[in-house]
Design an enzyme around this catalytic site. Structure first.
Site, PDB file in Angstrom:
ATOM      1  N   GLY A 106       0.829  -1.204   0.000  1.00 44.49           N
ATOM      2  CA  GLY A 106       0.000   0.000   0.000  1.00 44.49           C
ATOM      3  C   GLY A 106       0.862   1.253   0.000  1.00 44.49           C
ATOM      4  CG  ASP A 138      -4.587  -8.362  -5.760  1.00 45.15           C
ATOM      5  OD1 ASP A 138      -4.534  -8.295  -4.509  1.00 45.15           O
ATOM      6  OD2 ASP A 138      -5.631  -8.639  -6.382  1.00 45.15           O
ATOM      7  CE1 TYR A 170     -10.604  -0.583   6.829  1.00 47.99           C
ATOM      8  CE2 TYR A 170     -11.393   0.038   9.003  1.00 47.99           C
ATOM      9  CZ  TYR A 170     -10.463   0.156   7.991  1.00 47.99           C
ATOM     10  OH  TYR A 170      -9.380   0.995   8.140  1.00 47.99           O
TER      11      TYR A 170
HETATM   12  P1  NAI Z   1      -5.054   4.749   0.903  1.00 51.86           P
HETATM   13  O1  NAI Z   1      -6.252   4.446   0.082  1.00 51.86           O
HETATM   14  O2  NAI Z   1      -4.387   6.054   0.779  1.00 51.86           O
HETATM   15  O3  NAI Z   1      -3.934   3.604   0.709  1.00 51.86           O
HETATM   16  C1  NAI Z   1      -4.247   2.239   0.607  1.00 51.86           C
HETATM   17  C2  NAI Z   1      -3.358   1.653  -0.474  1.00 51.86           C
HETATM   18  O4  NAI Z   1      -3.541   0.224  -0.483  1.00 51.86           O
HETATM   19  C3  NAI Z   1      -3.723   2.162  -1.880  1.00 51.86           C
HETATM   20  O5  NAI Z   1      -2.573   2.714  -2.519  1.00 51.86           O
HETATM   21  C4  NAI Z   1      -4.225   0.912  -2.578  1.00 51.86           C
HETATM   22  O6  NAI Z   1      -3.938   0.885  -3.972  1.00 51.86           O
HETATM   23  C5  NAI Z   1      -3.494  -0.190  -1.832  1.00 51.86           C
HETATM   24  N1  NAI Z   1      -4.141  -1.486  -1.974  1.00 51.86           N
HETATM   25  C6  NAI Z   1      -5.452  -1.774  -1.803  1.00 51.86           C
HETATM   26  N2  NAI Z   1      -5.684  -3.073  -2.068  1.00 51.86           N
HETATM   27  C7  NAI Z   1      -4.484  -3.624  -2.403  1.00 51.86           C
HETATM   28  C8  NAI Z   1      -4.082  -4.923  -2.794  1.00 51.86           C
HETATM   29  N3  NAI Z   1      -4.947  -5.927  -2.902  1.00 51.86           N
HETATM   30  N4  NAI Z   1      -2.779  -5.133  -3.075  1.00 51.86           N
HETATM   31  C9  NAI Z   1      -1.879  -4.118  -2.999  1.00 51.86           C
HETATM   32  N5  NAI Z   1      -2.212  -2.863  -2.639  1.00 51.86           N
HETATM   33  C10 NAI Z   1      -3.506  -2.627  -2.348  1.00 51.86           C
HETATM   34  O7  NAI Z   1      -5.541   4.515   2.407  1.00 51.86           O
HETATM   35  P2  NAI Z   1      -4.827   4.662   3.810  1.00 51.86           P
HETATM   36  O8  NAI Z   1      -5.757   5.396   4.661  1.00 51.86           O
HETATM   37  O9  NAI Z   1      -3.441   5.093   3.686  1.00 51.86           O
HETATM   38  O10 NAI Z   1      -4.862   3.140   4.296  1.00 51.86           O
HETATM   39  C11 NAI Z   1      -3.707   2.415   4.702  1.00 51.86           C
HETATM   40  C12 NAI Z   1      -4.105   1.453   5.808  1.00 51.86           C
HETATM   41  O11 NAI Z   1      -4.466   2.221   6.951  1.00 51.86           O
HETATM   42  C13 NAI Z   1      -5.330   0.599   5.480  1.00 51.86           C
HETATM   43  O12 NAI Z   1      -5.112  -0.709   5.968  1.00 51.86           O
HETATM   44  C14 NAI Z   1      -6.438   1.266   6.251  1.00 51.86           C
HETATM   45  O13 NAI Z   1      -7.450   0.358   6.590  1.00 51.86           O
HETATM   46  C15 NAI Z   1      -5.680   1.744   7.473  1.00 51.86           C
HETATM   47  N6  NAI Z   1      -6.340   2.785   8.241  1.00 51.86           N
HETATM   48  C16 NAI Z   1      -6.620   4.013   7.675  1.00 51.86           C
HETATM   49  C17 NAI Z   1      -7.248   4.983   8.444  1.00 51.86           C
HETATM   50  C18 NAI Z   1      -7.569   6.347   7.906  1.00 51.86           C
HETATM   51  O14 NAI Z   1      -8.255   7.111   8.594  1.00 51.86           O
HETATM   52  N7  NAI Z   1      -7.096   6.714   6.714  1.00 51.86           N
HETATM   53  C19 NAI Z   1      -7.645   4.730   9.821  1.00 51.86           C
HETATM   54  C20 NAI Z   1      -7.292   3.414  10.304  1.00 51.86           C
HETATM   55  C21 NAI Z   1      -6.667   2.502   9.527  1.00 51.86           C
END
Ligand code: NAI
Length: 250
Positions: free
Chosen positions: A11, A62, A154
């Protein structure tokens, strides 16, 4: 001495993953940036190399395709050198309540957020055993601690990650590998963006934090880099809540 081995960040093209990659690169560690978004992963890797002068590798992958993980670790090692750490920040959400969620919805969320984490660790196991000060961090969520009717898969995936962290820490501790999770609160990223744009939501989230604001991705990336460093050498099997105090008053 702090570990010098390379770090895989899933990610890593965006948000918390990108910030984690930046934070470990700032410590001088090489980084493999993995993401479903191949262009984003390659661009992030290039930008991080330019800014921090470390070896980087951007890979479109992925992470739910678990039979591709070993080859991806091999390809990463060839570019960034010996690998000794992981941040699993790849994540997804499906806004469907119990009653609407079908098998496909459950699998979609659980496979990325939860199942991929131990499968990544499995694919990296030999590298981690060989590395000095090996450690892995899963990005969970405060939603792993509280219920939310609109995103049950989730919440289950994030609560499940905390169980996986404790079990993996138990299994891998004797191999010298530490395993921890971070539970972020509301962080300004693409994933939260859609929700933040709903009427009144930004203000409600800001109010729920005792600091009265949304967090920035670097405020999770830095604790992730800390947990991978030797400063955290006696911390394992833990989940650290980094939420600006949301749960302190929930
Ligand atoms: P984001 O959407 O900016 O980043 C998530 C990344 O994961 C994206 O670049 C996406 O392409 C990638 N991704 C998704 N499915 C994938 C797969 N199957 N294989 C490879 N890459 C994949 O979101 P964010 O917020 O940075 O999320 C990062 C982590 O933080 C996630 O696990 C999210 O659940 C967690 N999180 C985020 C919070 C928030 O408020 N933004 C709060 C708590 C947890």
């Amino acid at each position: 001495m702090s570990p010098t081995s390379a770090v895989i960040v899933t990610g890593g093209a965006s948000g918390i993953g990108r910030a984690s990659a930046e934070a470990v690169a700032a410590q001088g560690r090489a980084v493999a940036v993995w993401d479903l978004n191949a262009d984003g992963a390659i661009a992030a890797a290039q930008e991080i190399a330019n800014v921090h002068g470390v070896a980087t590798f951007g890979l479109g992958i992925d992470v739910t395709k678990t039979d591709e993980l070993t080859a991806a670790v091999d390809a990463s090692r060839k570019v960034v050198g010996p690998i000794g750490a992981l941040v699993h920040a790849a994540g997804t959400v499906r806004r469907q309540s119990i009653g609407d969620l079908d098998d496909e919805g459950w699998d979609f969320v659980l496979n990325v957020n939860l199942r991929a984490f131990p499968m990544l660790v499995q694919a990296m196991h030999a590298d981690l055993v060989a590395a000095e000060g090996a450690a892995v961090v899963g990005i969970a969520s405060i939603e792993g601690w509280v219920g939310n009717a609109s995103i049950p898969a989730y919440c289950a995936s994030k609560a499940g990650m905390l169980g996986a962290v404790r079990s993996m820490a138990d299994r891998l501790g004797p191999d010298g590998i530490r395993v921890n999770a971070i539970c972020p609160g509301f962080i300004e990223t693409a994933m939260l963006g859609i929700t933040l744009n709903m009427p009144g939501v930004r203000q409600r989230f800001e109010e729920s934090s005792v600091l009265k604001r949304i967090g920035q991705p670097s405020e999770i990336g830095e604790p992730a880099a800390f947990l991978l460093s030797d400063k955290a050498s006696f911390i394992t099997g833990q989940s650290i809540i980094v939420d600006g105090g949301v749960l302190a008053t929930a």
